[in-house]
Design an enzyme around this catalytic site. Structure first.
Site, mmCIF file in Angstrom:
data_model
loop_
_atom_site.group_PDB
_atom_site.id
_atom_site.type_symbol
_atom_site.label_atom_id
_atom_site.label_comp_id
_atom_site.label_asym_id
_atom_site.label_seq_id
_atom_site.Cartn_x
_atom_site.Cartn_y
_atom_site.Cartn_z
ATOM 1 N N ILE A 1 -26.259 -49.729 -65.318
ATOM 2 C CA ILE A 1 -26.387 -48.360 -65.835
ATOM 3 C C ILE A 1 -25.249 -47.524 -65.240
ATOM 4 C CG2 ILE A 1 -27.934 -46.365 -66.077
ATOM 5 C CD1 ILE A 1 -29.160 -48.982 -67.190
ATOM 6 N N SER B 1 -34.677 -53.911 -60.174
ATOM 7 C CA SER B 1 -33.308 -54.142 -60.663
ATOM 8 C C SER B 1 -33.180 -55.570 -61.161
ATOM 9 C CB SER B 1 -32.312 -53.931 -59.525
ATOM 10 O OG SER B 1 -31.046 -54.423 -59.882
ATOM 11 N N LYS C 1 -35.262 -55.252 -53.986
ATOM 12 C CA LYS C 1 -35.727 -55.046 -55.359
ATOM 13 C C LYS C 1 -36.696 -56.152 -55.808
ATOM 14 C CE LYS C 1 -33.598 -51.176 -56.224
ATOM 15 N NZ LYS C 1 -34.347 -49.951 -56.477
ATOM 16 N N TYR D 1 -29.949 -55.813 -51.064
ATOM 17 C CA TYR D 1 -30.431 -55.071 -52.237
ATOM 18 C C TYR D 1 -31.344 -55.952 -53.103
ATOM 19 C CZ TYR D 1 -30.049 -52.118 -56.450
ATOM 20 O OH TYR D 1 -30.308 -51.340 -57.543
HETATM 21 P P1 NAP Z 1 -27.495 -42.987 -57.509
HETATM 22 O O1 NAP Z 1 -26.635 -42.443 -58.597
HETATM 23 O O2 NAP Z 1 -26.847 -43.433 -56.251
HETATM 24 O O3 NAP Z 1 -28.621 -41.891 -57.167
HETATM 25 C C1 NAP Z 1 -29.605 -42.191 -56.213
HETATM 26 C C2 NAP Z 1 -30.348 -40.938 -55.830
HETATM 27 O O4 NAP Z 1 -31.285 -41.291 -54.801
HETATM 28 C C3 NAP Z 1 -29.428 -39.865 -55.246
HETATM 29 O O5 NAP Z 1 -29.827 -38.601 -55.701
HETATM 30 C C4 NAP Z 1 -29.637 -40.029 -53.751
HETATM 31 O O6 NAP Z 1 -29.433 -38.859 -52.989
HETATM 32 C C5 NAP Z 1 -31.112 -40.396 -53.716
HETATM 33 N N1 NAP Z 1 -31.473 -41.028 -52.457
HETATM 34 C C6 NAP Z 1 -30.794 -41.982 -51.754
HETATM 35 N N2 NAP Z 1 -31.439 -42.289 -50.632
HETATM 36 C C7 NAP Z 1 -32.562 -41.523 -50.599
HETATM 37 C C8 NAP Z 1 -33.619 -41.366 -49.679
HETATM 38 N N3 NAP Z 1 -33.654 -42.059 -48.524
HETATM 39 N N4 NAP Z 1 -34.607 -40.489 -49.962
HETATM 40 C C9 NAP Z 1 -34.566 -39.748 -51.093
HETATM 41 N N5 NAP Z 1 -33.587 -39.833 -52.002
HETATM 42 C C10 NAP Z 1 -32.591 -40.708 -51.757
HETATM 43 O O7 NAP Z 1 -28.346 -44.215 -58.023
HETATM 44 P P2 NAP Z 1 -28.822 -44.560 -59.519
HETATM 45 O O8 NAP Z 1 -27.799 -45.441 -60.126
HETATM 46 O O9 NAP Z 1 -29.240 -43.333 -60.209
HETATM 47 O O10 NAP Z 1 -30.085 -45.493 -59.199
HETATM 48 C C11 NAP Z 1 -31.425 -45.021 -59.256
HETATM 49 C C12 NAP Z 1 -32.364 -46.196 -59.036
HETATM 50 O O11 NAP Z 1 -32.144 -47.190 -60.042
HETATM 51 C C13 NAP Z 1 -32.157 -46.899 -57.696
HETATM 52 O O12 NAP Z 1 -33.399 -47.331 -57.195
HETATM 53 C C14 NAP Z 1 -31.300 -48.094 -58.067
HETATM 54 O O13 NAP Z 1 -31.434 -49.135 -57.158
HETATM 55 C C15 NAP Z 1 -31.882 -48.438 -59.424
HETATM 56 N N6 NAP Z 1 -30.956 -49.214 -60.260
HETATM 57 C C16 NAP Z 1 -29.759 -48.696 -60.655
HETATM 58 C C17 NAP Z 1 -28.920 -49.467 -61.448
HETATM 59 C C18 NAP Z 1 -27.585 -48.962 -61.934
HETATM 60 O O14 NAP Z 1 -26.892 -49.749 -62.605
HETATM 61 N N7 NAP Z 1 -27.195 -47.734 -61.676
HETATM 62 C C19 NAP Z 1 -29.302 -50.764 -61.811
HETATM 63 C C20 NAP Z 1 -30.510 -51.263 -61.373
HETATM 64 C C21 NAP Z 1 -31.345 -50.474 -60.610
HETATM 65 P P3 NAP Z 1 -27.974 -38.421 -52.465
HETATM 66 O O15 NAP Z 1 -27.309 -37.791 -53.639
HETATM 67 O O16 NAP Z 1 -28.214 -37.433 -51.380
HETATM 68 O O17 NAP Z 1 -27.298 -39.657 -51.992
#
Ligand code: NAP
Length: 253
Positions: free
Chosen positions: A188, A142, A159, A155
């Site tokens: 995102i 991230s 990361k 966090y």
């Molecule tokens: P999200 O919408 O919260 O989705 C995360 C997914 O991971 C959900 O399906 C969740 O399941 C699953 N999850 C959570 N804990 C888990 C575990 N212990 N084992 C298996 N699955 C698990 O997040 P996102 O925005 O798509 O983010 C995806 C990745 O990108 C993450 O690593 C995040 O840190 C990174 N990221 C995101 C952003 C952003 O702006 N969105 C920016 C930088 C980095 P549940 O539905 O059951 O909770």
């Protein structure tokens, strides 16, 4: 042209958000998918959607922070498709609060999923990749792991840890034909960032030079490239996908 025909690809946290976007993209490029997530209902509906599009997909309920779940996940891929070609360590959580208010449990939870989860799945996957002498691993870091972010000491540390882990793995595994790269997304639009108060969210998007929030497909396109032979001379790289947002004071999730 990126082609992932008959490659097996595991996406953790693949049932929704960025992970689902990655699964849809890899499937559209010919990969056979394993969707790993916590919630059985979301796994089932995601797998049904993928199959409806004509892609091969199975779902595995998996908490990446548990070593036995990670081992079962990777074994399921090997059993179903006979190999483990691509691992996308996407599962991640936030538990944001200022350091002075942060409880030890909030620290531990985020490190366990984001960093230890990445270790658990990678450790289990390389057992097969080392034998195959091939594999591509893409980790989700991230912008917060690069810049730091207020309210995200846990966090950001997790990361930043993913970045160090990626670089060390890349060096260790290169001689066996296994490439390890990471993507550092900026802001995102997903459920994770929807949790940020609207006024702060708008301010973050306005500060992005390209003047829009990213969408899961922006990340999926980068994952597709890094997991394919089109990036066969790239390893240990951290790819910023952030709309030009890698500037002091511009945070993200
Ligand atoms: P999200 O919408 O919260 O989705 C995360 C997914 O991971 C959900 O399906 C969740 O399941 C699953 N999850 C959570 N804990 C888990 C575990 N212990 N084992 C298996 N699955 C698990 O997040 P996102 O925005 O798509 O983010 C995806 C990745 O990108 C993450 O690593 C995040 O840190 C990174 N990221 C995101 C952003 C952003 O702006 N969105 C920016 C930088 C980095 P549940 O539905 O059951 O909770």
């Amino acid at each position: 042209m990126i082609n992932l025909k008959d490659k097996s690809a595991i996406v953790t946290g693949g049932a929704r958000g960025i992970g689902k976007g990655i699964a849809l993209k890899l499937g559209s490029l010919g990969a056979n998918l394993v969707i790993a997530d916590l919630n059985e209902d979301s796994i089932n509906s995601c797998v049904t959607e993928l199959k409806g599009l004509g892609y091969k997909a199975i779902g595995v309920k998996c908490d990446v922070s548990k070593e036995e779940d990670a081992v079962n996940l990777i074994d399921s891929c090997q059993k179903e498709y006979g190999k483990v070609d691509i691992l996308v360590n996407n599962a991640g959580i936030t538990k944001d609060t200022l350091l002075m208010r942060m409880k030890k449990e909030q620290w531990d939870a985020v490190i366990s999923v984001n960093l230890t989860g990445t270790f658990n799945c990678t450790h289990a996957a390389i057992k097969y990749m080392l034998k195959q002498r091939s594999g591509a691993i893409v980790n989700l870091s991230s912008i917060s792991g690069e810049n730091g972010n207020i309210g995200q000491t846990n966090y950001s540390a997790s990361k930043a840890g993913v970045i160090g882990f990626t670089k060390a793995c890349a060096l260790e595994l290169a001689s066996r034909g296994i490439r390890v790269n990471a993507i550092a997304p900026g802001f995102i639009a997903t459920e994770m960032t929807a949790a940020i108060p609207e006024n702060i969210r708008n301010g973050m998007v306005n500060a992005i030079p390209l003047k829009r929030a990213g969408v899961p497909e922006d990340i999926a396109n980068a994952v597709a490239f890094l997991s394919s032979d089109s990036s066969s001379f790239i390893t240990g790289h951290i790819l910023d996908v952030n709309g030009g947002g890698f500037l002091p004071g511009i945070g993200g999730a």
